[in-house]
Design a protein around this motif. Structure first.
Motif, mmCIF file in Angstrom:
data_model
loop_
_atom_site.group_PDB
_atom_site.id
_atom_site.type_symbol
_atom_site.label_atom_id
_atom_site.label_comp_id
_atom_site.label_asym_id
_atom_site.label_seq_id
_atom_site.Cartn_x
_atom_site.Cartn_y
_atom_site.Cartn_z
ATOM 1 N N ARG A 118 31.684 40.970 53.243
ATOM 2 C CA ARG A 118 31.002 39.770 52.758
ATOM 3 C C ARG A 118 31.504 38.530 53.497
ATOM 4 O O ARG A 118 30.738 37.618 53.801
ATOM 5 C CB ARG A 118 31.227 39.614 51.251
ATOM 6 N N PHE A 119 32.802 38.507 53.802
ATOM 7 C CA PHE A 119 33.361 37.375 54.545
ATOM 8 C C PHE A 119 32.853 37.366 55.985
ATOM 9 O O PHE A 119 32.463 36.318 56.516
ATOM 10 C CB PHE A 119 34.889 37.455 54.517
ATOM 11 N N LEU A 120 32.842 38.519 56.612
ATOM 12 C CA LEU A 120 32.398 38.605 58.006
ATOM 13 C C LEU A 120 30.899 38.307 58.147
ATOM 14 O O LEU A 120 30.466 37.744 59.151
ATOM 15 C CB LEU A 120 32.708 39.996 58.569
ATOM 16 N N ASP A 121 30.119 38.695 57.141
ATOM 17 C CA ASP A 121 28.676 38.449 57.173
ATOM 18 C C ASP A 121 28.316 37.016 56.817
ATOM 19 O O ASP A 121 27.131 36.652 56.839
ATOM 20 C CB ASP A 121 27.956 39.405 56.223
ATOM 21 N N GLY A 122 29.316 36.211 56.467
ATOM 22 C CA GLY A 122 29.065 34.820 56.129
ATOM 23 C C GLY A 122 28.532 34.605 54.725
ATOM 24 O O GLY A 122 28.088 33.497 54.388
ATOM 25 N N GLU A 123 28.589 35.640 53.875
ATOM 26 C CA GLU A 123 28.105 35.496 52.504
ATOM 27 C C GLU A 123 29.066 34.655 51.675
ATOM 28 O O GLU A 123 28.659 34.021 50.702
ATOM 29 C CB GLU A 123 27.906 36.874 51.879
ATOM 30 N N VAL A 124 30.358 34.671 52.032
ATOM 31 C CA VAL A 124 31.357 33.808 51.406
ATOM 32 C C VAL A 124 32.265 33.272 52.499
ATOM 33 O O VAL A 124 32.383 33.873 53.585
ATOM 34 C CB VAL A 124 32.198 34.558 50.336
ATOM 35 N N ASP A 125 32.903 32.129 52.219
ATOM 36 C CA ASP A 125 33.760 31.479 53.210
ATOM 37 C C ASP A 125 35.241 31.704 52.933
ATOM 38 O O ASP A 125 36.083 31.427 53.795
ATOM 39 C CB ASP A 125 33.467 29.978 53.252
ATOM 40 N N SER A 126 35.573 32.150 51.742
ATOM 41 C CA SER A 126 36.960 32.478 51.414
ATOM 42 C C SER A 126 36.967 33.427 50.220
ATOM 43 O O SER A 126 36.013 33.465 49.435
ATOM 44 C CB SER A 126 37.787 31.223 51.099
ATOM 45 N N VAL A 127 38.038 34.186 50.099
ATOM 46 C CA VAL A 127 38.185 35.160 49.016
ATOM 47 C C VAL A 127 39.570 34.992 48.402
ATOM 48 O O VAL A 127 40.573 34.932 49.122
ATOM 49 C CB VAL A 127 38.015 36.609 49.519
ATOM 50 N N PHE A 128 39.611 34.901 47.062
ATOM 51 C CA PHE A 128 40.869 34.776 46.341
ATOM 52 C C PHE A 128 40.976 35.904 45.321
ATOM 53 O O PHE A 128 39.961 36.448 44.864
ATOM 54 C CB PHE A 128 40.961 33.435 45.609
ATOM 55 N N ILE A 129 42.208 36.234 44.978
ATOM 56 C CA ILE A 129 42.461 37.225 43.935
ATOM 57 C C ILE A 129 43.320 36.592 42.858
ATOM 58 O O ILE A 129 44.221 35.795 43.153
ATOM 59 C CB ILE A 129 43.144 38.493 44.513
ATOM 60 N N MET A 130 43.025 36.924 41.598
ATOM 61 C CA MET A 130 43.760 36.387 40.456
ATOM 62 C C MET A 130 44.236 37.566 39.609
ATOM 63 O O MET A 130 43.434 38.397 39.183
ATOM 64 C CB MET A 130 42.855 35.450 39.647
ATOM 65 N N PHE A 131 45.551 37.641 39.387
ATOM 66 C CA PHE A 131 46.123 38.792 38.689
ATOM 67 C C PHE A 131 47.420 38.379 38.000
ATOM 68 O O PHE A 131 47.933 37.281 38.215
ATOM 69 C CB PHE A 131 46.398 39.932 39.670
ATOM 70 N N ASN A 132 47.949 39.266 37.178
ATOM 71 C CA ASN A 132 49.246 39.063 36.539
ATOM 72 C C ASN A 132 50.332 39.742 37.365
ATOM 73 O O ASN A 132 50.282 40.959 37.585
ATOM 74 C CB ASN A 132 49.251 39.653 35.119
ATOM 75 N N GLU A 133 51.289 38.954 37.819
ATOM 76 C CA GLU A 133 52.403 39.525 38.582
ATOM 77 C C GLU A 133 53.486 40.003 37.620
ATOM 78 O O GLU A 133 53.889 39.278 36.713
ATOM 79 C CB GLU A 133 52.978 38.497 39.544
ATOM 80 N N PHE A 134 53.961 41.212 37.838
ATOM 81 C CA PHE A 134 54.986 41.791 36.983
ATOM 82 C C PHE A 134 56.355 41.233 37.364
ATOM 83 O O PHE A 134 56.776 41.314 38.513
ATOM 84 C CB PHE A 134 54.998 43.315 37.127
#
Length: 293
Positions: A162-178
């Motif tokens: 999706r990033f390479l195809d230009g569908e999004v310009d950035s990707v983030f992840i949100m999670f709980n760190e142990f």
């Protein structure tokens, strides 16, 4: 006022609940041990890979190395990968991530950035669905229950495409760190464009260099997609361990509170029973005295 029968039923109900919460605590404790071992085993590899990437990029001349997943562009569309659990009864594990994700989405939308959400876990999907203008692109239920590197790699390839195809310009992840059995930290990290952390300077490690075969560009092309997958895999491992740590703590607290409630109800039951017996004795004595008179 509740009858003695009602109080006995309430005590039995709380005792049954205590048995359930105690069993859930033991199950989560067993799963936590295995999950914690997996997290500890994954961290050195992820950190070393990050260090190699940092060294490779920092020691190259400007413009010498390039990769499409390193390309920065104006951010107009963002993909947010939200990692939660499929089940509840885990304290604030899911609520903390969901609230933070909702705030991030609202802030981005105010700035004119379109946000797409990919969820891992039913709790995140159910919470974000229908709230505000949230666009949930895809849900991945049950992924944490059958967690594997192959699943993380598939997810990384999908987001990278999706990033390479230009569908999004950035990707983030949100999670709980142990962090520990009693501490889980909601964390947000950037996946794409890929960013390697600064090299560690302790013990002179920043001066360490490597020999790259066949050449640095070929190594970079191989490592960047792998590093993205490793970041996702590590985040899933962290979240899985944090989930069971949070559930174990929550069930321990619930078991303790159930025990306190049983003690209070038992005391109330004994007092009510004593008061009823005393009342019956008074009535008997009063009736006997009335017959004498």
């Amino acid at each position: 006022m509740a009858s003695l029968r009602d109080i006995r039923k309430r005590i039995r109900s709380v005792k049954n609940t205590r048995q359930i919460t105690k069993a859930m605590k033991m199950v989560s404790a067993a799963k936590l041990r295995r999950a914690q071992d997996n997290v500890i085993a994954a961290r050195p590899y992820a950190k070393t890979l990050d260090a190699v990437m940092s060294t490779l990029i920092s020691k190259s001349e400007p413009g010498e190395l390039s990769h499409p997943l390193l390309t920065r562009r104006e951010v107009k569309k963002v993909e947010l990968l939200v990692v939660t659990s499929d089940r509840g009864l885990a304290g604030g594990f899911n609520a903390n991530i969901n609230r933070r994700a909702l705030k991030y989405i609202a802030d981005q939308q105010k700035a004119g950035v379109e946000v797409f959400v990919t969820t891992v876990g039913r709790k995140g999907h159910d919470f974000l669905r229908g709230r505000g203008n949230t666009t949930i692109r895809k849900d991945n239920p049950g992924l944490l229950q059958k967690l594997s590197y192959a699943a993380a790699e598939t997810l990384a390839k999908e987001l990278s495409k999706r990033f390479l195809d230009g569908e999004v310009d950035s990707v983030f992840i949100m999670f709980n760190e142990f962090v520990s059995a009693i501490a889980q930290v909601p964390t947000q990290a950037q996946l794409l464009p890929f960013e390697a952390h600064a090299a560690d300077t302790k013990g002179g490690q920043a001066s360490v260099d490597y020999k790259y075969e066949p050449n640095p560009q070929a190594v970079l092309e191989q490592l960047v997609p792998q590093a993205v997958a490793v970041k996702i895999y590590r985040a899933l491992l962290e979240s899985y361990a944090a989930e069971h740590a949070a559930r174990m703590t929550a069930m321990e607290n619930a078991t303790r509170n159930a025990g306190d409630m049983i003690g209070s109800l038992t005391l109330f039951y004994n007092r009510s029973r004593q008061a009823q017996i005393t009342k019956e004795l008074v009535e008997i004595v009063s009736g006997a005295e009335a017959l004498k008179g």
